[in-house]
Design a protein around this motif. Structure first.
Motif, PDB file in Angstrom:
ATOM      1  N   SER A 128       5.541   1.236  10.357  1.00 45.57           N
ATOM      2  CA  SER A 128       5.296   0.546   9.120  1.00 45.57           C
ATOM      3  C   SER A 128       4.382   1.446   8.247  1.00 45.57           C
ATOM      4  CB  SER A 128       4.818  -0.764   9.077  1.00 45.57           C
ATOM      5  OG  SER A 128       4.503  -1.308   7.812  1.00 45.57           O
ATOM      6  N   ILE A 129       3.010   1.875   8.771  1.00 42.05           N
ATOM      7  CA  ILE A 129       1.971   2.606   7.981  1.00 42.05           C
ATOM      8  C   ILE A 129       2.598   4.090   7.886  1.00 42.05           C
ATOM      9  CG2 ILE A 129       0.216   1.029   8.783  1.00 42.05           C
ATOM     10  CD1 ILE A 129      -0.506   3.399  10.691  1.00 42.05           C
ATOM     11  N   SER A 130       3.272   4.618   8.565  1.00 43.09           N
ATOM     12  CA  SER A 130       3.881   6.076   8.579  1.00 43.09           C
ATOM     13  C   SER A 130       5.027   5.934   7.542  1.00 43.09           C
ATOM     14  CB  SER A 130       4.446   6.432  10.061  1.00 43.09           C
ATOM     15  OG  SER A 130       3.728   6.528  11.024  1.00 43.09           O
ATOM     16  N   LEU A 131       5.794   5.031   7.376  1.00 38.45           N
ATOM     17  CA  LEU A 131       6.652   4.966   6.324  1.00 38.45           C
ATOM     18  C   LEU A 131       5.877   4.727   4.865  1.00 38.45           C
ATOM     19  CD1 LEU A 131       9.677   2.727   7.640  1.00 38.45           C
ATOM     20  CD2 LEU A 131       9.460   5.215   7.258  1.00 38.45           C
ATOM     21  N   ARG A 132       4.888   3.722   5.044  1.00 33.98           N
ATOM     22  CA  ARG A 132       4.174   3.645   3.752  1.00 33.98           C
ATOM     23  C   ARG A 132       3.264   4.933   3.379  1.00 33.98           C
ATOM     24  NH1 ARG A 132       1.626  -0.554   0.771  1.00 33.98           N
ATOM     25  NH2 ARG A 132       0.260   0.131  -0.684  1.00 33.98           N
ATOM     26  N   ILE A 133       2.808   5.761   4.199  1.00 31.94           N
ATOM     27  CA  ILE A 133       1.730   7.052   3.812  1.00 31.94           C
ATOM     28  C   ILE A 133       2.701   7.982   3.531  1.00 31.94           C
ATOM     29  CG2 ILE A 133       1.763   8.158   5.957  1.00 31.94           C
ATOM     30  CD1 ILE A 133      -1.014   7.378   3.569  1.00 31.94           C
ATOM     31  N   LYS A 134       4.132   8.027   4.075  1.00 28.81           N
ATOM     32  CA  LYS A 134       5.228   8.940   3.505  1.00 28.81           C
ATOM     33  C   LYS A 134       5.467   8.544   1.984  1.00 28.81           C
ATOM     34  CE  LYS A 134       9.838  10.688   4.287  1.00 28.81           C
ATOM     35  NZ  LYS A 134      11.022  10.738   5.034  1.00 28.81           N
ATOM     36  N   GLY A 135       5.613   7.308   1.455  1.00 33.64           N
ATOM     37  CA  GLY A 135       5.888   7.017   0.335  1.00 33.64           C
ATOM     38  C   GLY A 135       4.786   7.250  -0.542  1.00 33.64           C
ATOM     39  N   GLU A 136       3.472   7.041  -0.361  1.00 35.49           N
ATOM     40  CA  GLU A 136       2.383   7.207  -1.129  1.00 35.49           C
ATOM     41  C   GLU A 136       2.188   8.800  -1.332  1.00 35.49           C
ATOM     42  OE1 GLU A 136      -1.036   5.148   0.400  1.00 35.49           O
ATOM     43  OE2 GLU A 136      -0.539   3.298  -0.370  1.00 35.49           O
ATOM     44  N   ILE A 137       2.654   9.592  -0.148  1.00 35.68           N
ATOM     45  CA  ILE A 137       2.474  11.166  -0.434  1.00 35.68           C
ATOM     46  C   ILE A 137       3.472  11.466  -1.554  1.00 35.68           C
ATOM     47  CG2 ILE A 137       3.127  13.064   0.723  1.00 35.68           C
ATOM     48  CD1 ILE A 137       1.927  12.166   3.261  1.00 35.68           C
ATOM     49  N   ASN A 138       4.692  10.799  -1.607  1.00 35.16           N
ATOM     50  CA  ASN A 138       5.543  11.139  -2.607  1.00 35.16           C
ATOM     51  C   ASN A 138       4.951  10.880  -4.023  1.00 35.16           C
ATOM     52  OD1 ASN A 138       7.444  12.083  -0.643  1.00 35.16           O
ATOM     53  ND2 ASN A 138       8.302   9.936  -0.677  1.00 35.16           N
ATOM     54  N   ARG A 139       3.942  10.050  -4.281  1.00 37.94           N
ATOM     55  CA  ARG A 139       3.485   9.637  -5.367  1.00 37.94           C
ATOM     56  C   ARG A 139       2.016  10.411  -5.629  1.00 37.94           C
ATOM     57  NH1 ARG A 139       2.451   3.750  -5.699  1.00 37.94           N
ATOM     58  NH2 ARG A 139       2.206   4.266  -7.705  1.00 37.94           N
ATOM     59  N   ILE A 140       1.645  11.522  -4.849  1.00 44.40           N
ATOM     60  CA  ILE A 140       0.288  11.850  -4.825  1.00 44.40           C
ATOM     61  C   ILE A 140       0.044  12.644  -6.100  1.00 44.40           C
ATOM     62  CG2 ILE A 140       0.996  14.418  -3.866  1.00 44.40           C
ATOM     63  CD1 ILE A 140      -1.457  13.834  -2.160  1.00 44.40           C
ATOM     64  N   ASP A 141       1.066  13.182  -6.791  1.00 41.40           N
ATOM     65  CA  ASP A 141       0.824  13.996  -8.317  1.00 41.40           C
ATOM     66  C   ASP A 141       0.568  12.725  -9.197  1.00 41.40           C
ATOM     67  OD1 ASP A 141       3.634  12.536  -7.901  1.00 41.40           O
ATOM     68  OD2 ASP A 141       4.350  13.928  -9.543  1.00 41.40           O
ATOM     69  N   VAL A 142       1.098  11.472  -9.072  1.00 42.73           N
ATOM     70  CA  VAL A 142       0.652  10.414  -9.825  1.00 42.73           C
ATOM     71  C   VAL A 142      -0.682   9.918  -9.662  1.00 42.73           C
ATOM     72  CG1 VAL A 142       1.252   8.154 -11.065  1.00 42.73           C
ATOM     73  CG2 VAL A 142       2.929   9.908 -10.357  1.00 42.73           C
ATOM     74  N   LEU A 143      -1.095   9.560  -8.548  1.00 44.82           N
ATOM     75  CA  LEU A 143      -2.123   8.841  -7.919  1.00 44.82           C
ATOM     76  C   LEU A 143      -3.286   9.821  -7.832  1.00 44.82           C
ATOM     77  CD1 LEU A 143      -0.415   6.101  -5.613  1.00 44.82           C
ATOM     78  CD2 LEU A 143      -1.293   5.731  -8.010  1.00 44.82           C
TER      79      LEU A 143
END
Length: 235
Positions: free
Chosen positions: A162-177
């Protein structure tokens, strides 16, 4: 008169004290199990929010923002990673405590079984003082192993996934966050390390056996390839 593990006689007063100690130990054990179950359900709720945020980030953030605005009167930016960071912190805290409690319960089982062995010796040929040990394990061997597997292996694996999928999704938004993801990355690595250490603590011998077996098979394969290579060169 009952004999203890050192072969010395266990008097009536000692036996009564041991019974009282067993009762207190078992009550502590039940309290630990209750705490483990509460943390288990809390982690399920946190992981559910994790999954929802991966698939419906705007929806979850919007709902939580509305709740905070209505109940607390604080205006929160929907685009911030506040809720994500909060969930990461909650997951880290709850999972760390969960792992600690489960390891503690495993240690308690060993001690309770030892106490039951000493106490049950006074009633040879019966099942007295074997509630958590012999009686339960003999009556529910497969079920007890399955539950133990769920708590000590399957659930930690679900957390890692779960956390691996979550961190992958957050990495995709790194340019925004941007730097707002730093708490997420820190908590991710802390949870991963805690989970791996937890699994190693409970399954270290089994995992080491698998690793050694894999290394052995790799060595054999390399030796076979080396011999075959020498054979072809000679040919």
């Amino acid at each position: 008169m009952q004999l203890n593990n050192d072969g010395k006689s266990l008097g009536e007063a000692e036996f009564n004290n041991l019974c009282s100690h067993y009762k207190d130990t078992y009550e502590i054990h039940l309290a630990s199990i209750k705490q483990r179950d509460i943390l288990f359900y809390a982690l399920l709720i946190i992981l559910a929010f994790f999954s929802l945020q991966v698939t419906s980030t705007a929806l979850v953030n919007g709902a939580l923002t509305q709740i905070i605005n209505n109940k607390v009167g604080v205006i929160v930016d929907k685009g911030s990673n506040l809720f994500g960071a909060l969930l990461w912190l909650l997951l880290f805290g709850a999972s760390s405590k969960y792992f600690q409690i489960v390891v503690q319960i495993e240690r308690q089982y060993d001690y309770i079984h030892h106490l039951e062995d000493v106490l049950s010796g006074r009633y040879g040929g019966t099942r007295v003082f074997t509630r958590e040990g012999k009686s339960y394990l003999e009556k529910y061997p497969l079920f007890s192993k399955w539950i133990w597997f769920l708590y000590t292996a399957a659930f930690p694996a679900i957390i890692l996934l779960s956390i691996s999928l979550r961190i992958k999704g957050e990495i995709n938004r790194i340019d925004v966050l941007g730097f707002e993801l730093i708490p997420s990355f820190v908590c991710y690595f802390l949870v991963v390390i805690s989970t791996i250490l937890y699994l190693w603590k409970l399954h270290g011998a089994f995992l080491l056996k698998i690793v050694n077996s894999c290394i052995y098979q790799i060595k054999r394969s390399l030796e076979t390839l080396t011999r075959q290579g020498g054979h072809w060169r000679n040919w």
